[in-house]
Design a protein around this motif. Sequence first.
Motif, PDB file in Angstrom:
ATOM      1  N   SER A 151      -5.163   3.356  -0.063  1.00 40.41           N
ATOM      2  CA  SER A 151      -4.556   3.404   1.779  1.00 40.41           C
ATOM      3  C   SER A 151      -2.997   4.239   0.764  1.00 40.41           C
ATOM      4  CB  SER A 151      -4.808   3.458   2.541  1.00 40.41           C
ATOM      5  OG  SER A 151      -6.269   2.728   2.642  1.00 40.41           O
ATOM      6  N   ILE A 152      -2.545   3.665   0.373  1.00 38.61           N
ATOM      7  CA  ILE A 152      -1.307   3.671   0.418  1.00 38.61           C
ATOM      8  C   ILE A 152      -0.913   5.011  -1.017  1.00 38.61           C
ATOM      9  CG2 ILE A 152       1.172   3.549  -0.739  1.00 38.61           C
ATOM     10  CD1 ILE A 152       0.211   0.456   0.682  1.00 38.61           C
ATOM     11  N   ARG A 153      -1.640   5.585  -1.304  1.00 42.86           N
ATOM     12  CA  ARG A 153      -1.289   6.291  -2.929  1.00 42.86           C
ATOM     13  C   ARG A 153      -2.240   6.812  -2.259  1.00 42.86           C
ATOM     14  NH1 ARG A 153      -0.584   5.213  -8.771  1.00 42.86           N
ATOM     15  NH2 ARG A 153      -2.451   6.678  -9.334  1.00 42.86           N
ATOM     16  N   ARG A 154      -3.402   7.282  -1.571  1.00 38.14           N
ATOM     17  CA  ARG A 154      -3.795   8.343  -0.909  1.00 38.14           C
ATOM     18  C   ARG A 154      -3.587   8.945   0.204  1.00 38.14           C
ATOM     19  NH1 ARG A 154     -10.190   7.329  -1.505  1.00 38.14           N
ATOM     20  NH2 ARG A 154     -10.276   7.212  -3.375  1.00 38.14           N
ATOM     21  N   GLY A 155      -1.839   7.826   1.178  1.00 39.49           N
ATOM     22  CA  GLY A 155      -1.112   8.334   2.191  1.00 39.49           C
ATOM     23  C   GLY A 155      -2.235   8.519   3.803  1.00 39.49           C
ATOM     24  N   GLU A 156      -3.768   6.840   3.659  1.00 36.91           N
ATOM     25  CA  GLU A 156      -4.289   7.355   4.648  1.00 36.91           C
ATOM     26  C   GLU A 156      -3.522   6.254   5.803  1.00 36.91           C
ATOM     27  OE1 GLU A 156      -7.561   5.396   2.376  1.00 36.91           O
ATOM     28  OE2 GLU A 156      -7.920   7.693   1.995  1.00 36.91           O
ATOM     29  N   MET A 181       5.470   3.342   4.863  1.00 29.77           N
ATOM     30  CA  MET A 181       4.644   1.909   3.194  1.00 29.77           C
ATOM     31  C   MET A 181       4.108   3.118   2.621  1.00 29.77           C
ATOM     32  SD  MET A 181       2.526  -0.637   4.886  1.00 29.77           S
ATOM     33  CE  MET A 181       1.207  -0.701   4.203  1.00 29.77           C
ATOM     34  N   VAL A 182       3.992   4.950   3.098  1.00 28.61           N
ATOM     35  CA  VAL A 182       3.183   5.007   2.232  1.00 28.61           C
ATOM     36  C   VAL A 182       4.182   6.134   1.774  1.00 28.61           C
ATOM     37  CG1 VAL A 182       2.066   7.808   2.384  1.00 28.61           C
ATOM     38  CG2 VAL A 182       1.139   5.915   3.819  1.00 28.61           C
ATOM     39  N   LEU A 183       5.301   6.737   1.607  1.00 30.05           N
ATOM     40  CA  LEU A 183       6.548   7.303   1.155  1.00 30.05           C
ATOM     41  C   LEU A 183       6.768   6.483   0.168  1.00 30.05           C
ATOM     42  CD1 LEU A 183       8.363   9.022   1.352  1.00 30.05           C
ATOM     43  CD2 LEU A 183       9.891   8.101   3.345  1.00 30.05           C
ATOM     44  N   GLU A 184       7.580   5.059   0.437  1.00 29.06           N
ATOM     45  CA  GLU A 184       8.134   4.238  -0.335  1.00 29.06           C
ATOM     46  C   GLU A 184       7.595   3.846  -1.642  1.00 29.06           C
ATOM     47  OE1 GLU A 184      10.767   1.190   1.207  1.00 29.06           O
ATOM     48  OE2 GLU A 184      11.011   2.919   2.703  1.00 29.06           O
ATOM     49  N   LEU A 185       6.426   3.555  -0.891  1.00 32.75           N
ATOM     50  CA  LEU A 185       5.412   2.746  -1.746  1.00 32.75           C
ATOM     51  C   LEU A 185       4.795   3.969  -3.200  1.00 32.75           C
ATOM     52  CD1 LEU A 185       5.021  -0.008  -0.077  1.00 32.75           C
ATOM     53  CD2 LEU A 185       6.169   0.002  -1.929  1.00 32.75           C
ATOM     54  N   ARG A 186       3.863   4.440  -2.428  1.00 37.25           N
ATOM     55  CA  ARG A 186       2.670   5.895  -3.241  1.00 37.25           C
ATOM     56  C   ARG A 186       2.943   6.187  -4.494  1.00 37.25           C
ATOM     57  NH1 ARG A 186       2.087  11.661  -0.940  1.00 37.25           N
ATOM     58  NH2 ARG A 186       0.256  10.150   0.284  1.00 37.25           N
ATOM     59  N   ASP A 187       4.305   5.730  -5.187  1.00 34.64           N
ATOM     60  CA  ASP A 187       4.379   5.715  -7.134  1.00 34.64           C
ATOM     61  C   ASP A 187       4.559   5.069  -8.017  1.00 34.64           C
ATOM     62  OD1 ASP A 187       4.047   8.593  -6.582  1.00 34.64           O
ATOM     63  OD2 ASP A 187       5.785   9.870  -6.611  1.00 34.64           O
ATOM     64  N   LYS A 188       5.260   3.571  -6.444  1.00 33.23           N
ATOM     65  CA  LYS A 188       5.481   2.872  -7.483  1.00 33.23           C
ATOM     66  C   LYS A 188       3.892   1.603  -7.361  1.00 33.23           C
ATOM     67  CE  LYS A 188       9.578   2.682  -5.412  1.00 33.23           C
ATOM     68  NZ  LYS A 188      10.905   1.991  -4.615  1.00 33.23           N
ATOM     69  N   LEU A 189       3.057   2.405  -6.901  1.00 31.07           N
ATOM     70  CA  LEU A 189       1.558   0.699  -6.924  1.00 31.07           C
ATOM     71  C   LEU A 189       0.986   1.085  -8.174  1.00 31.07           C
ATOM     72  CD1 LEU A 189       0.941   1.021  -3.221  1.00 31.07           C
ATOM     73  CD2 LEU A 189       2.159  -0.565  -4.727  1.00 31.07           C
ATOM     74  N   ASN A 241      10.739   2.227 -16.209  1.00 27.46           N
ATOM     75  CA  ASN A 241      12.384   2.387 -16.100  1.00 27.46           C
ATOM     76  C   ASN A 241      13.152   3.082 -15.499  1.00 27.46           C
ATOM     77  OD1 ASN A 241      11.497  -0.805 -15.480  1.00 27.46           O
ATOM     78  ND2 ASN A 241      12.247  -0.449 -17.961  1.00 27.46           N
ATOM     79  N   LEU A 242      12.400   4.317 -16.670  1.00 26.81           N
ATOM     80  CA  LEU A 242      13.344   5.689 -16.825  1.00 26.81           C
ATOM     81  C   LEU A 242      13.162   6.890 -15.985  1.00 26.81           C
ATOM     82  CD1 LEU A 242      11.937   6.775 -20.411  1.00 26.81           C
ATOM     83  CD2 LEU A 242      15.215   6.025 -19.384  1.00 26.81           C
ATOM     84  N   GLY A 243      12.068   6.022 -14.720  1.00 25.09           N
ATOM     85  CA  GLY A 243      12.711   6.791 -13.298  1.00 25.09           C
ATOM     86  C   GLY A 243      11.026   8.229 -13.487  1.00 25.09           C
ATOM     87  N   CYS A 244       9.662   8.003 -14.258  1.00 24.97           N
ATOM     88  CA  CYS A 244       8.617   9.034 -14.063  1.00 24.97           C
ATOM     89  C   CYS A 244       8.145   8.341 -12.963  1.00 24.97           C
ATOM     90  CB  CYS A 244       8.001   8.672 -15.786  1.00 24.97           C
ATOM     91  SG  CYS A 244       9.460   9.210 -16.691  1.00 24.97           S
ATOM     92  N   ALA A 245       7.309   8.646 -12.384  1.00 23.32           N
ATOM     93  CA  ALA A 245       6.405   8.000 -11.413  1.00 23.32           C
ATOM     94  C   ALA A 245       4.697   7.761 -12.538  1.00 23.32           C
ATOM     95  CB  ALA A 245       5.710   9.130 -10.400  1.00 23.32           C
ATOM     96  N   ARG A 246       4.600   7.076 -12.101  1.00 20.97           N
ATOM     97  CA  ARG A 246       3.501   6.051 -11.441  1.00 20.97           C
ATOM     98  C   ARG A 246       2.388   6.341 -12.296  1.00 20.97           C
ATOM     99  NH1 ARG A 246       2.041   0.577 -13.017  1.00 20.97           N
ATOM    100  NH2 ARG A 246       3.710  -0.249 -12.308  1.00 20.97           N
TER     101      ARG A 246
END
Length: 197
Positions: free
Chosen positions: A101-106, A124-132, A161-166
């Motif tokens: 849900s977070i990765r899809r922005g639901e 949650m979506v904004l801050e975690l989308r690329d971290k999960l 760690n270099l800042g790339c999105a997951r």
Amino acid sequence: MIALLRGLVVEKHPNQVLVETGGVGYDVTIPVSTFTKLPDLGGEVRLRIYTHVREDVLALYGFLTQDEKALFEKLISVSGIGPTLAVKILSGLAAADLILSIRRGEVEKLVKVPGVGKKTAERMVLELRDKLPAATGEEPGAPAAEALSPIDQDVLSALLNLGCARPQAEAAVRKAKAAGASLDFEPLFRRALELVR
């Protein structure tokens, strides 16, 4: 700081378990997903613990798996989400559904959890989308992604760690392996780094 607790289940409730170890009873707040997998009273349990300390409170939050604890820690990193709300969120949605849900922005699915308003869900979506991590079956009809080896995970961690999105980092690691990059860390990392740019 308490990180792991192993002992006997003395009492259990949907959001709480009392674990006795060494003659001391620990009151641990748990999500429903952990409660449903607890042994019967008197059975031994091993919980991963997040210790929350404030000036007036020392609270323990327990999880059966490290993945669930890590997800909890990511949730409390979001502005406006404390440990109590994070447990409610993990109780309201299964971990895989929550990640999806977070990765899809639901946002509409996230606000169904009691205590989560639209603004909190959007954060949650904004801050975690690329971290999960990607949940299995995220792409409908797509084959399940092959699990990453320990070296692949090290390369992924270095890219993050270099800042790339997951999502891009995971894809780069998989492409680097598919392109025949060496299975050693350094060549695989260098090739994945080229692909992620």
